[in-house]
Design an enzyme around this catalytic site. Sequence first.
Site, mmCIF file in Angstrom:
data_model
loop_
_atom_site.group_PDB
_atom_site.id
_atom_site.type_symbol
_atom_site.label_atom_id
_atom_site.label_comp_id
_atom_site.label_asym_id
_atom_site.label_seq_id
_atom_site.Cartn_x
_atom_site.Cartn_y
_atom_site.Cartn_z
ATOM 1 N N CYS A 42 0.644 -1.430 0.128
ATOM 2 C CA CYS A 42 -0.031 -0.328 0.373
ATOM 3 C C CYS A 42 0.951 1.355 -0.004
ATOM 4 C CB CYS A 42 -1.008 0.255 1.441
ATOM 5 S SG CYS A 42 -1.748 1.538 1.212
ATOM 6 N N ASP A 44 0.087 3.513 1.928
ATOM 7 C CA ASP A 44 0.280 4.567 3.652
ATOM 8 C C ASP A 44 2.407 4.853 3.390
ATOM 9 O OD1 ASP A 44 -0.154 4.672 6.029
ATOM 10 O OD2 ASP A 44 -2.098 3.628 5.532
ATOM 11 N N ARG A 46 2.779 4.471 6.917
ATOM 12 C CA ARG A 46 2.904 4.065 7.480
ATOM 13 C C ARG A 46 3.482 2.739 7.679
ATOM 14 N NH1 ARG A 46 -2.978 4.953 9.760
ATOM 15 N NH2 ARG A 46 -3.325 4.686 7.992
ATOM 16 N N HIS A 98 -2.282 -4.225 5.303
ATOM 17 C CA HIS A 98 -1.713 -4.180 6.477
ATOM 18 C C HIS A 98 -3.826 -3.594 7.026
ATOM 19 C CE1 HIS A 98 -2.465 0.698 5.596
ATOM 20 N NE2 HIS A 98 -2.546 -0.024 4.876
ATOM 21 N N CYS A 101 -6.363 0.182 7.065
ATOM 22 C CA CYS A 101 -5.727 0.694 5.618
ATOM 23 C C CYS A 101 -7.263 1.148 5.336
ATOM 24 C CB CYS A 101 -5.287 -0.344 4.391
ATOM 25 S SG CYS A 101 -5.310 0.089 3.208
#
Length: 211
Positions: A42, A44, A46, A98, A101
Site C-alpha cells: 500500500c 500508506d 506508515r 496492512h 488500511c
Amino acid sequence: MKTVKTLFENNRRWAAKAVRRTPDFFTRLVHKQTPQFLWIGCADSRVPAEAIVGLLPGELFVHRNVANQVIHTDVNCLAVLQYAVDVLRVRHVIVCGHYACGGVKAALDHAAHGLIDNWLHPIRQMRERHRRELAGIADHAARVDRLCEINVREQVQHVAGTTIVRDAWSRGQALTVHGWIYGIQNGRLKDMKLSLASIAEAEAARAPRRR
Ligand code: CO
C-alpha cells in the site's frame, strides 16, 4: 514541522553514513540491481517497505499503490511485475496489505473522496462479494481489518493469475507469491500462509473459494 530542507539534510547524513560503513556502497549499486524480492504494498506512509523488512537499496523491488491492488488492466503494476519476474528474476513476489488500511476503510464505508473512489471500486465489489461474512463482524475496525485480509488473499490470486507469473511457472522458473499483512499498531508482519509456487497450487487455492 519538517521542511523540504530537512529532507536534504537527512539525505546527506544518510548517504555519508552508508559510505562510512561500506565505501563502495553506491558505486556497486550503479552497475546493477539484483533484488530477490518484489514488494507490492500500500502507498500508506506508515508502511515503508524496506524499513519493515530491514532491506537495503538494491535488495527490494517495490510497487506501491492505494490498497495494494493488482488489477489486470493496470499497466503500471503489470510492467513492474513483468520486469521483476522476467528481467530481474526475483524469487519472491510479496503482496503486503496492512490492517486499518484507509483505502479499504473508504471502500467499506462508501466514503466519497473523488477520483480515488474509482481506483477503490474493485474493493467495493469485494465488499459486496463478502457481504455476509462482513455483516457478521460487529466491530467496525475488525470489519475493516477482515476486508484488508480478504483483499490480500484476492490480490495474491490476481498475481498468480497473470500471464507473467503463469508463464514463469510454465517454463520452470522458481517463483513464489506470498500474502502478508502488516500491523501499523505493532510494526509486525504476519504471513497469511497463502503462498503459491506453481500453477497447480494456484488452481487448488482458487477452487474451494467458489460458492
Ligand atoms: Co493502505
